[in-house]
Design a protein around this motif. Structure first.
Motif, PDB file in Angstrom:
ATOM      1  N   ARG A 170      10.894 -21.923  11.032  1.00 17.86           N
ATOM      2  CA  ARG A 170      11.640 -20.775  11.547  1.00 17.86           C
ATOM      3  C   ARG A 170      13.131 -21.106  11.659  1.00 17.86           C
ATOM      4  O   ARG A 170      13.986 -20.293  11.305  1.00 17.86           O
ATOM      5  CB  ARG A 170      11.084 -20.364  12.909  1.00 17.86           C
ATOM      6  N   GLU A 174      16.242 -19.335   9.610  1.00 17.21           N
ATOM      7  CA  GLU A 174      17.412 -18.722  10.244  1.00 17.21           C
ATOM      8  C   GLU A 174      18.705 -19.373   9.760  1.00 17.21           C
ATOM      9  O   GLU A 174      19.708 -18.691   9.539  1.00 17.21           O
ATOM     10  CB  GLU A 174      17.320 -18.819  11.768  1.00 17.21           C
ATOM     11  N   GLU A 200       8.223 -11.782  16.294  1.00 18.96           N
ATOM     12  CA  GLU A 200       9.074 -10.587  16.216  1.00 18.96           C
ATOM     13  C   GLU A 200      10.451 -10.910  15.639  1.00 18.96           C
ATOM     14  O   GLU A 200      10.983 -10.158  14.815  1.00 18.96           O
ATOM     15  CB  GLU A 200       9.223  -9.978  17.615  1.00 18.96           C
ATOM     16  N   ASP A 201      11.022 -12.040  16.059  1.00 22.16           N
ATOM     17  CA  ASP A 201      12.328 -12.433  15.524  1.00 22.16           C
ATOM     18  C   ASP A 201      12.244 -12.708  14.025  1.00 22.16           C
ATOM     19  O   ASP A 201      13.149 -12.359  13.260  1.00 22.16           O
ATOM     20  CB  ASP A 201      12.846 -13.676  16.251  1.00 22.16           C
ATOM     21  N   LEU A 204      12.145  -9.535  12.140  1.00 22.93           N
ATOM     22  CA  LEU A 204      13.483  -8.945  12.091  1.00 22.93           C
ATOM     23  C   LEU A 204      14.311  -9.584  10.980  1.00 22.93           C
ATOM     24  O   LEU A 204      14.986  -8.889  10.205  1.00 22.93           O
ATOM     25  CB  LEU A 204      14.168  -9.130  13.446  1.00 22.93           C
ATOM     26  N   SER A 236      23.237 -14.446  14.050  1.00 22.64           N
ATOM     27  CA  SER A 236      22.022 -15.108  14.517  1.00 22.64           C
ATOM     28  C   SER A 236      20.968 -14.052  14.838  1.00 22.64           C
ATOM     29  O   SER A 236      21.252 -12.852  14.863  1.00 22.64           O
ATOM     30  CB  SER A 236      22.319 -15.935  15.768  1.00 22.64           C
ATOM     31  N   VAL A 237      19.745 -14.512  15.098  1.00 23.77           N
ATOM     32  CA  VAL A 237      18.674 -13.570  15.447  1.00 23.77           C
ATOM     33  C   VAL A 237      19.017 -12.815  16.724  1.00 23.77           C
ATOM     34  O   VAL A 237      18.812 -11.606  16.822  1.00 23.77           O
ATOM     35  CB  VAL A 237      17.332 -14.317  15.613  1.00 23.77           C
ATOM     36  N   SER A 238      19.560 -13.525  17.713  1.00 27.36           N
ATOM     37  CA  SER A 238      19.927 -12.850  18.966  1.00 27.36           C
ATOM     38  C   SER A 238      21.016 -11.813  18.719  1.00 27.36           C
ATOM     39  O   SER A 238      21.014 -10.733  19.319  1.00 27.36           O
ATOM     40  CB  SER A 238      20.390 -13.874  20.004  1.00 27.36           C
ATOM     41  N   ARG A 241      19.391  -8.794  17.234  1.00 26.57           N
ATOM     42  CA  ARG A 241      18.685  -8.009  18.255  1.00 26.57           C
ATOM     43  C   ARG A 241      19.655  -7.135  19.029  1.00 26.57           C
ATOM     44  O   ARG A 241      19.380  -5.962  19.297  1.00 26.57           O
ATOM     45  CB  ARG A 241      17.939  -8.940  19.215  1.00 26.57           C
TER      46      ARG A 241
END
Length: 374
Positions: A170, A174, A200-201, A204, A236-238, A241
């Motif tokens: 993962r 990323e 979930e990330d 996305l 980034s993933v955050s 989101r």
């Protein structure tokens, strides 16, 4: 220290704690923490500093005390672990010591600890992962291409030893995504999907990678470009989101405004925007059991099903006539927008308005593919 001295110190500390709570100020908390530091009671020092920061989060003095106490506690813990490792080396002890050094921000000590662990236990995956994560943190902080290359090599080493390692794959996905190596990121994410380990990330990220094609870029070149540019091409993933949440909030506001405009038209009684089990409504609708909402859901699903079975494509819009007037429906995927109006109202205009509402909501909400700077 005799019993009487301990009693006096304990009494004074209780008095100072009461004072800090009754008349709170950064100074009283700092003074109390300093007393605990002098007594060597680091846990109490940390507790007082944290309580003070809850009340005075901008106090630089309290932050310094908190940082000192935290580092002191981590230092004591590292000494304990090092002594245990000297007596009896165990992988778990090395891992915990590495995490302590990671919390302290001491990358060199972390790498040294993990290297020592690998000498004792050559196939220890977690040690390789700790080093890779430290390199990854350094890369995200400094954007140094060498650190980035070492992070990639470390994560690949973990996957070489344990191909099903979810965390390493993962993080590698990323990293590839943020560098702009979309095809490599997609490949890693699809492996996780096949393993049924895509969270979930990850989903996305995979959604962001859909539709990408073209030659595979050179990883070293991408790292050099990032270092020269001083920034990563993708979030980034955050960050993604947060972006999705903002887009979703914007979409809801846009939908509500659109429904309000439609309901204000003469002869329009009810309007709704339905996505899955949720609905935004305007007009004379008192509950989710309203017959208008039920009719729209049933007709939309049935029409889509019939259109697919008859190979007519996708049902996109239609009008239902009855004693109630007209119900105008517009659909796209799992999204439906509908209006109930009188017989004298032009359904063509309402269809156009609903189509615009649905298309606009999907675009604002992230349904349209965003282009990336490459």
């Amino acid at each position: 220290m005799n019993l009487l001295q301990r009693f006096k110190i304990t009494r004074d500390l209780h008095r100072m704690e009461r004072q800090a709570k009754q008349e709170p100020s950064p100074t009283t908390f700092v003074d109390l923490a300093q007393v605990y530091i002098n007594l060597g009671r680091i846990e109490d020092t940390l507790r007082i500093a944290e309580e003070g920061l809850l009340l005075f989060p901008r106090s630089e003095e309290l932050r310094k005390v908190h940082k000192f106490a935290r580092r002191k506690r981590l230092g004591e813990r590292s000494d304990e672990l090092r002594a245990k490792i000297t007596r009896s080396p165990e992988p778990d002890l090395f891992h915990e010591l590495a995490r302590v050094y990671l919390d302290m921000g001491d990358t060199e000590a972390l790498i040294g600890t993990c290297t020592e662990c690998v000498r004792h236990f050559p196939d220890d995956v977690e040690s390789y992962l700790c080093v890779a994560e430290a390199r990854l943190q350094n890369f995200y902080r400094s954007l140094n291409s060498i650190e980035g290359q070492k992070a990639v090599s470390g994560l690949r080493k973990v996957l070489e030893l344990r191909s099903e390692h979810v965390t390493a794959r993962r993080q590698l996905a990323e990293l590839f995504f943020r560098l702009g190596a979309i095809l490599e990121a997609k490949e890693q994410l699809e492996i996780l999907l096949r393993q049924d380990d895509l969270d979930e990330d990850g989903r996305l990220l995979l959604a962001e990678c859909k539709g990408e094609h073209g030659p595979v870029p050179n990883l070293g070149q991408l790292l050099e470009e990032v270092q020269e540019r001083g920034g990563l091409p993708n979030r980034s993933v955050s960050g993604l989101r947060r972006e999705r949440k903002i887009a979703s909030d914007d979409a809801v506001c846009s939908i509500r405004e659109g429904l309000s405009r439609i309901v204000e038209l003469e002869g329009v009684y009810k309007a709704a925007y339905i996505r899955g089990s949720k609905a935004l409504v305007k007009g004379n609708i008192r509950s989710g059991k309203d017959s208008f909402l039920k009719t729209v859901r049933i007709v939309a699903k049935a029409s889509q099903r019939v259109a697919r079975r008859m190979e007519l494509g996708n049902f996109s819009k239609g009008v239902i006539d009855g004693d109630f007037g007209h119900i105008v429906i517009c659909c796209f995927g799992d999204v439906s927008a509908a209006v109930q109006c009188g017989e004298a109202v032009s359904t063509d205009r309402l269809l156009a308005d609903l189509q615009e509402l649905v298309a606009g909501s999907l675009f604002v909400g992230g349904g349209a593919k965003r282009s990336r700077e490459r």
